[in-house]
Scaffold this motif. Structure first.
Motif, PDB file in Angstrom:
ATOM      1  N   ILE A 589      24.269   9.533  62.541  1.00 49.94           N
ATOM      2  CA  ILE A 589      24.453  10.559  63.569  1.00 49.94           C
ATOM      3  C   ILE A 589      23.229  11.468  63.637  1.00 49.94           C
ATOM      4  O   ILE A 589      22.770  11.848  64.730  1.00 49.94           O
ATOM      5  CB  ILE A 589      25.726  11.392  63.298  1.00 49.94           C
ATOM      6  CG1 ILE A 589      26.972  10.531  63.499  1.00 49.94           C
ATOM      7  CG2 ILE A 589      25.780  12.631  64.184  1.00 49.94           C
ATOM      8  CD1 ILE A 589      27.131   9.978  64.900  1.00 49.94           C
ATOM      9  N   GLU A 592      20.383   9.386  65.310  1.00 48.82           N
ATOM     10  CA  GLU A 592      20.653   9.210  66.750  1.00 48.82           C
ATOM     11  C   GLU A 592      20.437  10.537  67.487  1.00 48.82           C
ATOM     12  O   GLU A 592      19.906  10.566  68.605  1.00 48.82           O
ATOM     13  CB  GLU A 592      22.091   8.724  66.956  1.00 48.82           C
ATOM     14  CG  GLU A 592      22.348   7.297  66.518  1.00 48.82           C
ATOM     15  CD  GLU A 592      21.830   6.258  67.505  1.00 48.82           C
ATOM     16  OE1 GLU A 592      21.220   6.643  68.535  1.00 48.82           O
ATOM     17  OE2 GLU A 592      22.035   5.061  67.237  1.00 48.82           O
ATOM     18  N   GLY A 593      20.860  11.627  66.867  1.00 46.47           N
ATOM     19  CA  GLY A 593      20.675  12.926  67.491  1.00 46.47           C
ATOM     20  C   GLY A 593      19.214  13.263  67.673  1.00 46.47           C
ATOM     21  O   GLY A 593      18.809  13.827  68.706  1.00 46.47           O
ATOM     22  N   ASP A 630      24.511  10.462  77.508  1.00 48.30           N
ATOM     23  CA  ASP A 630      24.294  10.062  76.115  1.00 48.30           C
ATOM     24  C   ASP A 630      24.430  11.263  75.173  1.00 48.30           C
ATOM     25  O   ASP A 630      25.015  11.156  74.085  1.00 48.30           O
ATOM     26  CB  ASP A 630      22.901   9.443  75.953  1.00 48.30           C
ATOM     27  CG  ASP A 630      22.799   8.062  76.589  1.00 48.30           C
ATOM     28  OD1 ASP A 630      23.859   7.472  76.889  1.00 48.30           O
ATOM     29  OD2 ASP A 630      21.667   7.590  76.784  1.00 48.30           O
ATOM     30  N   TRP A 634      27.167  11.648  72.183  1.00 54.71           N
ATOM     31  CA  TRP A 634      26.711  11.907  70.808  1.00 54.71           C
ATOM     32  C   TRP A 634      27.382  13.156  70.251  1.00 54.71           C
ATOM     33  O   TRP A 634      27.776  13.180  69.071  1.00 54.71           O
ATOM     34  CB  TRP A 634      25.188  12.080  70.787  1.00 54.71           C
ATOM     35  CG  TRP A 634      24.684  12.537  69.452  1.00 54.71           C
ATOM     36  CD1 TRP A 634      24.397  11.758  68.367  1.00 54.71           C
ATOM     37  CD2 TRP A 634      24.458  13.891  69.039  1.00 54.71           C
ATOM     38  NE1 TRP A 634      23.989  12.536  67.307  1.00 54.71           N
ATOM     39  CE2 TRP A 634      24.016  13.851  67.686  1.00 54.71           C
ATOM     40  CE3 TRP A 634      24.561  15.134  69.673  1.00 54.71           C
ATOM     41  CZ2 TRP A 634      23.693  15.005  66.975  1.00 54.71           C
ATOM     42  CZ3 TRP A 634      24.233  16.284  68.965  1.00 54.71           C
ATOM     43  CH2 TRP A 634      23.811  16.218  67.633  1.00 54.71           C
ATOM     44  N   TYR A 638      29.210  13.753  66.728  1.00 59.41           N
ATOM     45  CA  TYR A 638      28.719  14.792  65.816  1.00 59.41           C
ATOM     46  C   TYR A 638      29.860  15.706  65.373  1.00 59.41           C
ATOM     47  O   TYR A 638      29.966  16.075  64.197  1.00 59.41           O
ATOM     48  CB  TYR A 638      27.620  15.602  66.504  1.00 59.41           C
ATOM     49  CG  TYR A 638      27.125  16.787  65.702  1.00 59.41           C
ATOM     50  CD1 TYR A 638      26.112  16.645  64.761  1.00 59.41           C
ATOM     51  CD2 TYR A 638      27.685  18.054  65.885  1.00 59.41           C
ATOM     52  CE1 TYR A 638      25.667  17.727  64.017  1.00 59.41           C
ATOM     53  CE2 TYR A 638      27.248  19.139  65.148  1.00 59.41           C
ATOM     54  CZ  TYR A 638      26.231  18.980  64.214  1.00 59.41           C
ATOM     55  OH  TYR A 638      25.805  20.067  63.483  1.00 59.41           O
TER      56      TYR A 638
END
Length: 670
Positions: A589, A592-593, A630, A634, A638
């Motif tokens: 996470i 990806e963040g 997106d 996300w 999160y």
């Protein structure tokens, strides 16, 4: 000392003396841990830690006993009075592993505890087959503390706090402080703590007992002077602030870090501070108390301006802190406070009472010893305070943490500091997952124990850091490849557009479409323009300048994201092999963040003509609406990870920031 490069196991902190012999020792399939009652471990927690680890890695069920009628293959005991003089150092221990059994000997409970943690690490890595060895070990710093922000957006659950205390124990920390501004349920202050998922007296009492059983001193830490942003925005308490007229300004992550100081010229301020101190200290068994008193930026600028002009800002500060320290001293407590203001105004150092400890924080990765030397020469007691460098970011800045912690530890030792307190802050909403701080926490454990630790005589700093990263990968993450933390470091180096920069960009809008000058004054590339009162900035101009200033960084975003994606590919099989799904999810996470943040920065740069409109990231769509979607997806993932470690607290502020970014992307797409 045996080099880490010649063995497949590691100990953190690396012992000051370790001799590895020939051969191995096979743990019996059924035996016991004998823990002497003289150790003072009422619940036999240390023996039970060993039994639990033996069961976890071997499946064997061992027994626990005490007394000389119940011998065990592992024995824990207090040294007799004839032991060597150096063994008398608090926390020192001896560990012997040979075919006759395993023995841990120390002069005190903490020493036995430290020896047990070394043995636990060996068992976790080697299972039933342990190396023959002899360890003679003692810490450089008597106080080895960790400072955890529990107030600037994220309040940990009690269950997670206990897990964190367990981890601190494993790495031989002996002190923990939780930073509190408004996130404790003080009686009569519900307007301040409402909606923050505050810790309660029951939480503290239970956690204090839990820490004590682990040999960790839980020290109360409450803001009593500065950092009163939330309290100073309430209806009931706003008049105690330097600028009560600003109490209704829209919430701002950035202003929260700047405007938060009590008006100490008002007698009611002292009553407010002592109410916090007196009620909170009763929940702890320790005699230490941290009143904080840092970053009082507005002191003497608002309501207290007249008094500051009369006596001076330094005197105003020193008088108030001195009164708080004396208030604690009269009750038999030992005051601590952050040293930034006293170091900026060295005349304050001369006024400190003898029983006060200065918490000397320095977070620069290339910090010098100047401030530590200054306090030492003044004769004041100090604890040096580096940082894990996780604030304002999804991924930890591992290189900065290593450089900062290793330097400060050495400087503090050379200047006779009483301890080291490693800080873990959560500025700007505490977006950083606390699990990302583990490598930095372990850096602190290593260097508080042995500031000159240098594996295999290696004097090259990069090699020393790489070696420690490999050991952390093995010991903490069960990673036989020893690459996990190195990949995490590589990923963090690809943070081109960070959470901090997103917050700055968004908060430049004062909510009406105009430039928020309070925020603009915190951004270096805008301060020159604002230095002349006649130079106003529009929102568009401020954002243009900010993005142009980042042009070089923005250009590398496509390459940074390709490297970040490669890190994700390489770390995935490691995560699968070590079988820690919670860590795997947190890391994924965070990575990806950061990918998304980089893409947001790239899109915003295009909107401000900082890059060629055709210079798109060939790995990602240039559709701003798709990027907005997106981001929102996300953010939901999160939020689920947030709940693993934390109460709801101020998660909504992070979500609102992400949604504002998504809305901005949709706006610029038009």
């Amino acid at each position: 000392m045996t080099s880490e490069n010649t063995r497949e196991w590691a100990i953190i902190p690396e012992p000051s003396s370790i001799t590895v012999g020939e051969g191995t020792v096979l743990l019996p399939y059924a035996d016991r841990v004998n823990e002497s009652i003289a150790i003072g471990d009422g619940d036999y927690l240390l023996a039970r830690q060993l039994v639990a680890d033996i069961h976890s890695v071997t499946g064997f069920d061992w027994d626990v006993a005490t007394g000389d009628m119940w011998p065990g293959f592992i024995s824990l005991h207090i040294a007799d009075s004839g032991a060597a003089e150096e063994d008398g150092i608090p926390g020192a221990y001896t560990l012997t592993v040979d075919t006759n059994g395993i023995a841990i000997t120390a002069r005190d409970f903490e020493g036995v505890r430290n020896g047990v943690q070394t043995l636990r690490q060996l068992i976790r890595q080697n299972g039933v087959v342990l190396p023959v060895l002899q360890v003679e070990d003692a810490p450089a710093y008597q106080i080895r503390g960790y400072y955890l922000d529990a107030t600037r957006g994220r309040v940990p659950t009690l269950a997670w706090l206990k897990q964190w205390a367990d981890k601190l124990c494993l790495y031989k920390y002996n002190q923990l402080q939780l930073y509190i501004e408004h996130t404790f349920a003080f009686d009569g202050m519900s307007e301040t703590w409402r909606g923050s998922s505050p810790l309660t007296p029951a939480d503290i009492v239970e956690f204090d007992q839990y820490c004590a059983s682990l040999g960790i001193e839980l020290v109360p830490s409450v803001s009593t002077f500065g950092h009163q942003y939330v309290a100073m925005r309430t209806q009931e308490l706003r008049e105690l602030g330097e600028f009560p007229e600003d109490a209704d300004r829209p919430f701002s992550f950035i202003e929260r870090m700047r405007h938060h100081t009590l008006n100490v010229a008002d007698d009611r301020a002292f009553a407010f501070s002592t109410q916090l101190v007196d009620s909170y200290l009763q929940l702890f068994r320790t005699k230490r108390f941290n009143i904080c008193a840092d970053e009082t930026f507005d002191l003497g600028k608002g309501k207290s301006k007249q008094e500051a002009q009369r006596v001076g800002v330094a005197t105003l500060y020193a008088t108030y802190v001195g009164k708080l320290c004396e208030h604690l001293s009269q009750q038999g407590h030992e005051p601590m406070f952050w040293g930034d203001i006293a170091i900026e105004m060295p005349e304050i150092l001369e006024t400190l009472p003898n029983n006060v400890t200065l918490l000397n924080w320095q977070y620069e990765s290339k910090a010098t010893d100047e401030k530590i030397q200054l306090v030492a020469k003044a004769g004041a007691k100090q604890i040096v305070c580096p940082a894990v460098w996780g604030w304002n970011a999804l991924l930890p800045r591992i290189d900065d943490a290593w450089n900062n912690i290793a330097r400060i530890a050495r400087y503090g030792r050379d200047c006779g500091a009483e301890g080291m307190l490693v800080t873990d802050w959560g500025d700007f909403g505490h977006v950083n997952d606390p699990r990302m701080a583990v490598p930095g926490m372990i850096f602190g454990a290593q260097y508080a124990w042995n500031p000159t630790e240098n594996i295999a005589g290696d004097t090259d700093e990069n090699s020393a850091e790489n070696d420690l990263l490999a050991r952390i990968s093995r010991v903490e993450y069960d990673d036989c490849s020893a690459r996990f933390v190195t990949l995490l470091r590589s990923a963090s180096a690809q943070a081109a557009f960070t959470w901090r920069e997103l917050v700055e960009y968004l908060e430049l809008d004062d909510g009406t479409g105009n430039c928020n000058t309070e925020v603009a004054q915190t951004i270096p590339c805008l301060t020159d323009r604002l230095a002349n009162p006649g130079n106003a900035l529009t929102l568009r101009e401020a954002r243009d300048r900010m993005m142009r200033n980042m042009a070089t960084t923005i250009e590398r975003i496509p390459q940074a994201n390709r490297k970040l994606q490669q890190c994700m590919v390489e770390i995935a099989p490691i995560m699968a092999h070590i079988g820690k799904p919670s860590i795997a999810a947190a890391v994924r996470i965070a990575m990806e963040g950061q990918l998304l943040l980089n893409r947001v920065g790239f899109a915003l740069a295009g909107a401000h003509d900082v890059r060629d409109a055709h210079d798109v990231d060939d790995q990602q769509s240039s559709d701003c609406c798709a990027l907005a979607r997106d981001l929102e997806c996300w953010c939901e993932a999160y939020a689920k990870e947030w709940a693993v470690t934390s109460q709801p607290s101020e998660l909504h502020r992070i979500q609102e920031t992400v949604w504002k970014a998504a809305d901005e992307l949709r706006r610029i797409s038009k």
